[in-house]
Design a protein around this motif. Structure first.
Motif, PDB file in Angstrom:
ATOM      1  N   LEU A  46       0.868  -1.169   0.000  1.00 26.91           N
ATOM      2  CA  LEU A  46       0.000   0.000   0.000  1.00 26.91           C
ATOM      3  C   LEU A  46       0.909   1.225   0.000  1.00 26.91           C
ATOM      4  CD1 LEU A  46      -2.923   0.952   0.032  1.00 26.91           C
ATOM      5  CD2 LEU A  46      -2.840   0.913   2.516  1.00 26.91           C
ATOM      6  N   SER A  47       1.250   1.675  -1.202  1.00 30.46           N
ATOM      7  CA  SER A  47       2.146   2.817  -1.349  1.00 30.46           C
ATOM      8  C   SER A  47       1.442   4.092  -0.897  1.00 30.46           C
ATOM      9  CB  SER A  47       2.562   2.963  -2.818  1.00 30.46           C
ATOM     10  OG  SER A  47       1.435   3.377  -3.587  1.00 30.46           O
ATOM     11  N   HIS A  48       2.202   5.134  -0.784  1.00 25.07           N
ATOM     12  CA  HIS A  48       1.647   6.436  -0.400  1.00 25.07           C
ATOM     13  C   HIS A  48       0.588   6.868  -1.428  1.00 25.07           C
ATOM     14  CE1 HIS A  48       1.552  10.270   1.624  1.00 25.07           C
ATOM     15  NE2 HIS A  48       1.730  10.888   0.472  1.00 25.07           N
ATOM     16  N   GLU A  49       0.907   6.670  -2.726  1.00 23.78           N
ATOM     17  CA  GLU A  49      -0.045   7.034  -3.784  1.00 23.78           C
ATOM     18  C   GLU A  49      -1.336   6.226  -3.662  1.00 23.78           C
ATOM     19  OE1 GLU A  49       2.149   6.406  -7.360  1.00 23.78           O
ATOM     20  OE2 GLU A  49       2.788   8.502  -7.470  1.00 23.78           O
ATOM     21  N   ASN A  50      -1.207   4.913  -3.457  1.00 26.54           N
ATOM     22  CA  ASN A  50      -2.407   4.074  -3.321  1.00 26.54           C
ATOM     23  C   ASN A  50      -3.223   4.473  -2.104  1.00 26.54           C
ATOM     24  OD1 ASN A  50      -1.795   2.656  -5.597  1.00 26.54           O
ATOM     25  ND2 ASN A  50      -1.278   0.758  -4.576  1.00 26.54           N
ATOM     26  N   LEU A  51      -2.553   4.808  -1.024  1.00 21.64           N
ATOM     27  CA  LEU A  51      -3.243   5.242   0.184  1.00 21.64           C
ATOM     28  C   LEU A  51      -4.096   6.485  -0.107  1.00 21.64           C
ATOM     29  CD1 LEU A  51      -3.391   4.743   3.344  1.00 21.64           C
ATOM     30  CD2 LEU A  51      -1.720   6.602   3.488  1.00 21.64           C
ATOM     31  N   ILE A  52      -3.522   7.452  -0.806  1.00 20.52           N
ATOM     32  CA  ILE A  52      -4.231   8.695  -1.143  1.00 20.52           C
ATOM     33  C   ILE A  52      -5.376   8.404  -2.111  1.00 20.52           C
ATOM     34  CG2 ILE A  52      -4.010  10.962  -2.252  1.00 20.52           C
ATOM     35  CD1 ILE A  52      -2.573  10.810   0.462  1.00 20.52           C
ATOM     36  N   ILE A  53      -5.098   7.627  -3.156  1.00 20.94           N
ATOM     37  CA  ILE A  53      -6.128   7.302  -4.156  1.00 20.94           C
ATOM     38  C   ILE A  53      -7.289   6.558  -3.501  1.00 20.94           C
ATOM     39  CG2 ILE A  53      -6.629   5.878  -6.187  1.00 20.94           C
ATOM     40  CD1 ILE A  53      -3.687   6.549  -7.083  1.00 20.94           C
ATOM     41  N   ASN A  54      -6.979   5.534  -2.709  1.00 25.17           N
ATOM     42  CA  ASN A  54      -8.040   4.781  -2.030  1.00 25.17           C
ATOM     43  C   ASN A  54      -8.860   5.683  -1.117  1.00 25.17           C
ATOM     44  OD1 ASN A  54      -7.157   2.444  -3.262  1.00 25.17           O
ATOM     45  ND2 ASN A  54      -6.095   1.669  -1.470  1.00 25.17           N
ATOM     46  N   GLU A  55      -8.195   6.612  -0.463  1.00 19.98           N
ATOM     47  CA  GLU A  55      -8.909   7.503   0.454  1.00 19.98           C
ATOM     48  C   GLU A  55      -9.821   8.465  -0.307  1.00 19.98           C
ATOM     49  OE1 GLU A  55     -10.309   8.095   3.995  1.00 19.98           O
ATOM     50  OE2 GLU A  55      -8.692   6.692   3.623  1.00 19.98           O
ATOM     51  N   LEU A  56      -9.373   8.946  -1.454  1.00 24.03           N
ATOM     52  CA  LEU A  56     -10.235   9.798  -2.296  1.00 24.03           C
ATOM     53  C   LEU A  56     -11.471   9.015  -2.741  1.00 24.03           C
ATOM     54  CD1 LEU A  56      -7.568  11.579  -4.516  1.00 24.03           C
ATOM     55  CD2 LEU A  56      -9.013  12.658  -2.767  1.00 24.03           C
ATOM     56  N   ILE A  57     -11.251   7.764  -3.115  1.00 22.59           N
ATOM     57  CA  ILE A  57     -12.363   6.915  -3.539  1.00 22.59           C
ATOM     58  C   ILE A  57     -13.285   6.636  -2.360  1.00 22.59           C
ATOM     59  CG2 ILE A  57     -12.981   4.620  -4.406  1.00 22.59           C
ATOM     60  CD1 ILE A  57     -10.317   4.775  -6.063  1.00 22.59           C
ATOM     61  N   ARG A  58     -12.702   6.348  -1.195  1.00 22.43           N
ATOM     62  CA  ARG A  58     -13.534   6.073  -0.018  1.00 22.43           C
ATOM     63  C   ARG A  58     -14.390   7.290   0.342  1.00 22.43           C
ATOM     64  NH1 ARG A  58     -11.701   3.462   5.563  1.00 22.43           N
ATOM     65  NH2 ARG A  58      -9.728   4.432   5.098  1.00 22.43           N
ATOM     66  N   GLU A  59     -13.795   8.484   0.307  1.00 22.24           N
ATOM     67  CA  GLU A  59     -14.555   9.701   0.633  1.00 22.24           C
ATOM     68  C   GLU A  59     -15.720   9.872  -0.342  1.00 22.24           C
ATOM     69  OE1 GLU A  59     -13.660  14.386   1.594  1.00 22.24           O
ATOM     70  OE2 GLU A  59     -12.672  13.484  -0.153  1.00 22.24           O
ATOM     71  N   TYR A  60     -15.456   9.622  -1.630  1.00 19.13           N
ATOM     72  CA  TYR A  60     -16.504   9.693  -2.655  1.00 19.13           C
ATOM     73  C   TYR A  60     -17.609   8.659  -2.382  1.00 19.13           C
ATOM     74  CZ  TYR A  60     -18.749   8.452  -7.052  1.00 19.13           C
ATOM     75  OH  TYR A  60     -19.682   8.128  -8.006  1.00 19.13           O
ATOM     76  N   LEU A  61     -17.213   7.420  -2.099  1.00 17.39           N
ATOM     77  CA  LEU A  61     -18.188   6.359  -1.832  1.00 17.39           C
ATOM     78  C   LEU A  61     -19.028   6.673  -0.594  1.00 17.39           C
ATOM     79  CD1 LEU A  61     -15.951   3.209  -2.501  1.00 17.39           C
ATOM     80  CD2 LEU A  61     -17.768   4.105  -3.975  1.00 17.39           C
ATOM     81  N   ASP A  62     -18.388   7.136   0.466  1.00 17.66           N
ATOM     82  CA  ASP A  62     -19.112   7.480   1.690  1.00 17.66           C
ATOM     83  C   ASP A  62     -20.097   8.627   1.437  1.00 17.66           C
ATOM     84  OD1 ASP A  62     -17.816   5.536   3.161  1.00 17.66           O
ATOM     85  OD2 ASP A  62     -16.403   6.927   4.106  1.00 17.66           O
ATOM     86  N   PHE A  63     -19.655   9.636   0.701  1.00 17.64           N
ATOM     87  CA  PHE A  63     -20.507  10.787   0.398  1.00 17.64           C
ATOM     88  C   PHE A  63     -21.778  10.357  -0.335  1.00 17.64           C
ATOM     89  CE2 PHE A  63     -21.828  14.215  -2.500  1.00 17.64           C
ATOM     90  CZ  PHE A  63     -22.017  15.260  -1.599  1.00 17.64           C
ATOM     91  N   ASN A  64     -21.615   9.407  -1.247  1.00 14.62           N
ATOM     92  CA  ASN A  64     -22.742   8.918  -2.041  1.00 14.62           C
ATOM     93  C   ASN A  64     -23.471   7.756  -1.374  1.00 14.62           C
ATOM     94  OD1 ASN A  64     -22.864  10.465  -4.676  1.00 14.62           O
ATOM     95  ND2 ASN A  64     -20.678  10.037  -4.477  1.00 14.62           N
ATOM     96  N   LYS A  65     -23.100   7.468  -0.137  1.00 15.31           N
ATOM     97  CA  LYS A  65     -23.740   6.436   0.686  1.00 15.31           C
ATOM     98  C   LYS A  65     -23.595   5.034   0.091  1.00 15.31           C
ATOM     99  CE  LYS A  65     -26.739   9.646   3.051  1.00 15.31           C
ATOM    100  NZ  LYS A  65     -25.647  10.498   3.347  1.00 15.31           N
ATOM    101  N   TYR A  66     -22.444   4.785  -0.549  1.00 14.52           N
ATOM    102  CA  TYR A  66     -22.121   3.456  -1.062  1.00 14.52           C
ATOM    103  C   TYR A  66     -21.375   2.701   0.038  1.00 14.52           C
ATOM    104  CZ  TYR A  66     -23.024   5.591  -5.667  1.00 14.52           C
ATOM    105  OH  TYR A  66     -23.569   6.243  -6.732  1.00 14.52           O
ATOM    106  N   LYS A  67     -22.047   2.501   1.173  1.00  9.32           N
ATOM    107  CA  LYS A  67     -21.420   1.911   2.365  1.00  9.32           C
ATOM    108  C   LYS A  67     -20.862   0.523   2.099  1.00  9.32           C
ATOM    109  CE  LYS A  67     -25.292   3.472   4.649  1.00  9.32           C
ATOM    110  NZ  LYS A  67     -26.359   3.198   5.564  1.00  9.32           N
ATOM    111  N   TYR A  68     -21.586  -0.245   1.335  1.00  5.48           N
ATOM    112  CA  TYR A  68     -21.190  -1.631   1.119  1.00  5.48           C
ATOM    113  C   TYR A  68     -19.958  -1.699   0.221  1.00  5.48           C
ATOM    114  CZ  TYR A  68     -26.011  -1.263   2.500  1.00  5.48           C
ATOM    115  OH  TYR A  68     -27.158  -0.874   3.123  1.00  5.48           O
ATOM    116  N   THR A  69     -19.936  -0.862  -0.779  1.00  4.64           N
ATOM    117  CA  THR A  69     -18.769  -0.807  -1.662  1.00  4.64           C
ATOM    118  C   THR A  69     -17.549  -0.346  -0.871  1.00  4.64           C
ATOM    119  OG1 THR A  69     -20.254  -0.255  -3.486  1.00  4.64           O
ATOM    120  CG2 THR A  69     -17.910   0.116  -3.848  1.00  4.64           C
ATOM    121  N   THR A  70     -17.760   0.609   0.024  1.00  8.01           N
ATOM    122  CA  THR A  70     -16.669   1.095   0.874  1.00  8.01           C
ATOM    123  C   THR A  70     -16.103  -0.042   1.716  1.00  8.01           C
ATOM    124  OG1 THR A  70     -17.682   3.287   1.006  1.00  8.01           O
ATOM    125  CG2 THR A  70     -16.026   2.760   2.664  1.00  8.01           C
TER     126      THR A  70
END
Length: 146
Positions: A46-70
């Motif tokens: 889990l590189s620094h880049e992957n950590l940031i990318i995954n977190e951006l995706i997680r924030e997007y998923l949480d915002f859109n209430k995609y809890k299960y995908t998160t």
């Protein structure tokens, strides 16, 4: 007296209305992915880049209430369970936010910036990542002025 079929129906409806059924399904999916995951084939770190990318995706998923995908993303990626601080992400990406941008995920702001940017003839020069994947196109090909 209710039949077994009617009781199942009522139970399913109750669990769905409480949001529990979806959570259970997502948790089962995450556990199935984990069980099926071939441990002999190691994941990239889990590189620094992957950590940031995954977190951006997680924030997007949480915002859109995609809890299960998160939950599946977190289980599969090895991302820490606790989300990273938004200000940390903004600092890492060298992003300055105004009050209105803080109400939506950073990913929306980044996409909006690139869609509405007219710098560099509408193009952005992307450099290769720091991930060790062999030769990268930007390292071997022409630069932005070519």
């Amino acid at each position: 007296m209710a039949t077994t079929s009617e009781l199942k129906c009522v139970l399913r409806d109750t669990l769905e209305s409480r949001g529990v059924l979806g959570q259970l399904k997502a948790r089962i999916r995450a556990e199935v992915f984990s069980a099926l995951d071939d441990q002999r084939e190691p994941r990239p770190p889990l590189s620094h880049e992957n950590l940031i990318i995954n977190e951006l995706i997680r924030e997007y998923l949480d915002f859109n209430k995609y809890k299960y995908t998160t939950s599946v993303l977190t289980a599969e990626s090895g991302q820490p369970e606790a989300p990273l601080d938004r200000q940390f992400l903004a600092n890492e990406l060298k992003v300055i936010e105004d009050a209105s941008s803080k109400s939506v995920p950073l990913l929306y702001g980044l996409v909006s910036h690139f869609l509405n940017s007219s710098d560099n003839r509408g193009k952005v020069f992307l450099r290769g990542s720091s991930l060790p994947t062999g030769p990268i196109a930007s390292d071997t090909g022409p630069g932005p002025d070519a």
